[in-house]
Design a protein around this motif. Structure first.
Motif, PDB file in Angstrom:
ATOM      1  N   GLN A   1       0.814  -1.215   0.000  1.00  0.00           N
ATOM      2  CA  GLN A   1       0.000   0.000   0.000  1.00  0.00           C
ATOM      3  C   GLN A   1       0.847   1.264   0.000  1.00  0.00           C
ATOM      4  O   GLN A   1       0.512   2.237  -0.683  1.00  0.00           O
ATOM      5  N   VAL A   2       1.938   1.267   0.755  1.00  0.00           N
ATOM      6  CA  VAL A   2       2.680   2.521   0.959  1.00  0.00           C
ATOM      7  C   VAL A   2       4.126   2.476   0.483  1.00  0.00           C
ATOM      8  O   VAL A   2       4.826   3.485   0.511  1.00  0.00           O
ATOM      9  N   GLY A   3       4.610   1.308   0.049  1.00  0.00           N
ATOM     10  CA  GLY A   3       6.003   1.204  -0.356  1.00  0.00           C
ATOM     11  C   GLY A   3       6.912   0.937   0.827  1.00  0.00           C
ATOM     12  O   GLY A   3       6.478   0.926   1.978  1.00  0.00           O
ATOM     13  N   PHE A   4       8.178   0.743   0.544  1.00  0.00           N
ATOM     14  CA  PHE A   4       9.123   0.409   1.597  1.00  0.00           C
ATOM     15  C   PHE A   4       9.554   1.620   2.419  1.00  0.00           C
ATOM     16  O   PHE A   4       9.810   1.515   3.607  1.00  0.00           O
ATOM     17  N   GLU A   5       9.660   2.774   1.773  1.00  0.00           N
ATOM     18  CA  GLU A   5      10.140   3.944   2.504  1.00  0.00           C
ATOM     19  C   GLU A   5       9.170   4.351   3.611  1.00  0.00           C
ATOM     20  O   GLU A   5       9.568   4.849   4.649  1.00  0.00           O
ATOM     21  N   GLN A   6       7.893   4.129   3.369  1.00  0.00           N
ATOM     22  CA  GLN A   6       6.883   4.496   4.365  1.00  0.00           C
ATOM     23  C   GLN A   6       6.543   3.331   5.298  1.00  0.00           C
ATOM     24  O   GLN A   6       5.641   3.435   6.129  1.00  0.00           O
ATOM     25  N   LEU A   7       7.263   2.235   5.153  1.00  0.00           N
ATOM     26  CA  LEU A   7       7.045   1.073   6.014  1.00  0.00           C
ATOM     27  C   LEU A   7       7.722   1.337   7.357  1.00  0.00           C
ATOM     28  O   LEU A   7       8.896   1.048   7.559  1.00  0.00           O
TER      29      LEU A   7
END
Length: 202
Positions: A21-27
């Motif tokens: 949903q948000v990608g890895f950077e926002q994980l």
């Protein structure tokens, strides 16, 4: 499976859903800890770094992709039936209940396109493997006589993956209800062209 392995698997599962949903950077590890009812230190007990978690998530995504797309198709006979099965599985992967219009690999291909490192390497290899699998299936279809020998397998793979990318954009971002119908029409046209392909003039 031991308790630690079960916990680790649950963390990866939740991280995959969030990352799609948000990608890895926002994980965020803090958010992930809350979602799994764990502390950040508890997460670090299973993954020594965010990068290690990312790689575990990618490995799980590749495993799921194989289960949904690759394995069912390989049970079909070589030729256009296998190619059709690959495309059907691709549509299920992109728009089915598992991912709901989200594809981690497509999301990360944008997020990591200019960021070298092990995570990017895994994304690149996964996408290369997918293109290569489709191209080999086209080569098999040529050998079976289903597709013209003049068809370039790499070009077919390029276009088939492109149809999937366009489908995801239309389905998820633009909200087009007929996105899958349009994608299937495009694939049928691609298959017909491949069957009738003529040698390129030089």
């Amino acid at each position: 499976m031991q308790k630690g392995q079960i916990t680790r698997a649950a963390i990866i599962e939740q991280a995959l859903d969030t990352a799609a949903q948000v990608g890895f950077e926002q994980l965020s590890l803090a958010t992930l800890a809350a979602d799994t009812s764990m502390s950040k230190s508890g997460l670090y007990a299973h993954f020594k770094s965010k990068e290690a978690l990312q790689q575990a998530v990618l490995a799980l995504a590749a495993e799921r992709f194989a289960e949904i797309v690759v394995h069912p198709a390989l049970r079909q006979p070589r030729g256009t039936r296998r190619l059709q099965a690959l495309f059907d599985g691709y549509m299920t992967w992109l728009g089915g209940p598992v991912n709901k219009g989200r594809c981690l690999f497509m999301a990360l291909s944008q997020e990591y396109r200019d960021r070298p490192g092990p995570t990017r390497d895994m994304v690149v290899q996964s996408l290369k493997d997918w293109h290569g699998l489709v191209a080999r299936a086209v080569g098999d279809a040529i050998e079976e006589g289903d597709i013209s020998p003049a068809q370039d397998p790499r070009q077919f793979a390029f276009e088939m993956v492109g149809i999937g990318m366009s489908f995801q954009l239309s389905y998820k971002l633009l909200g087009r209800e007929d996105a899958e119908i349009m994608a299937r029409r495009a694939f049928e046209a691609l298959l017909r062209r491949a069957e009738l392909a003529q040698p390129a003039h030089r």
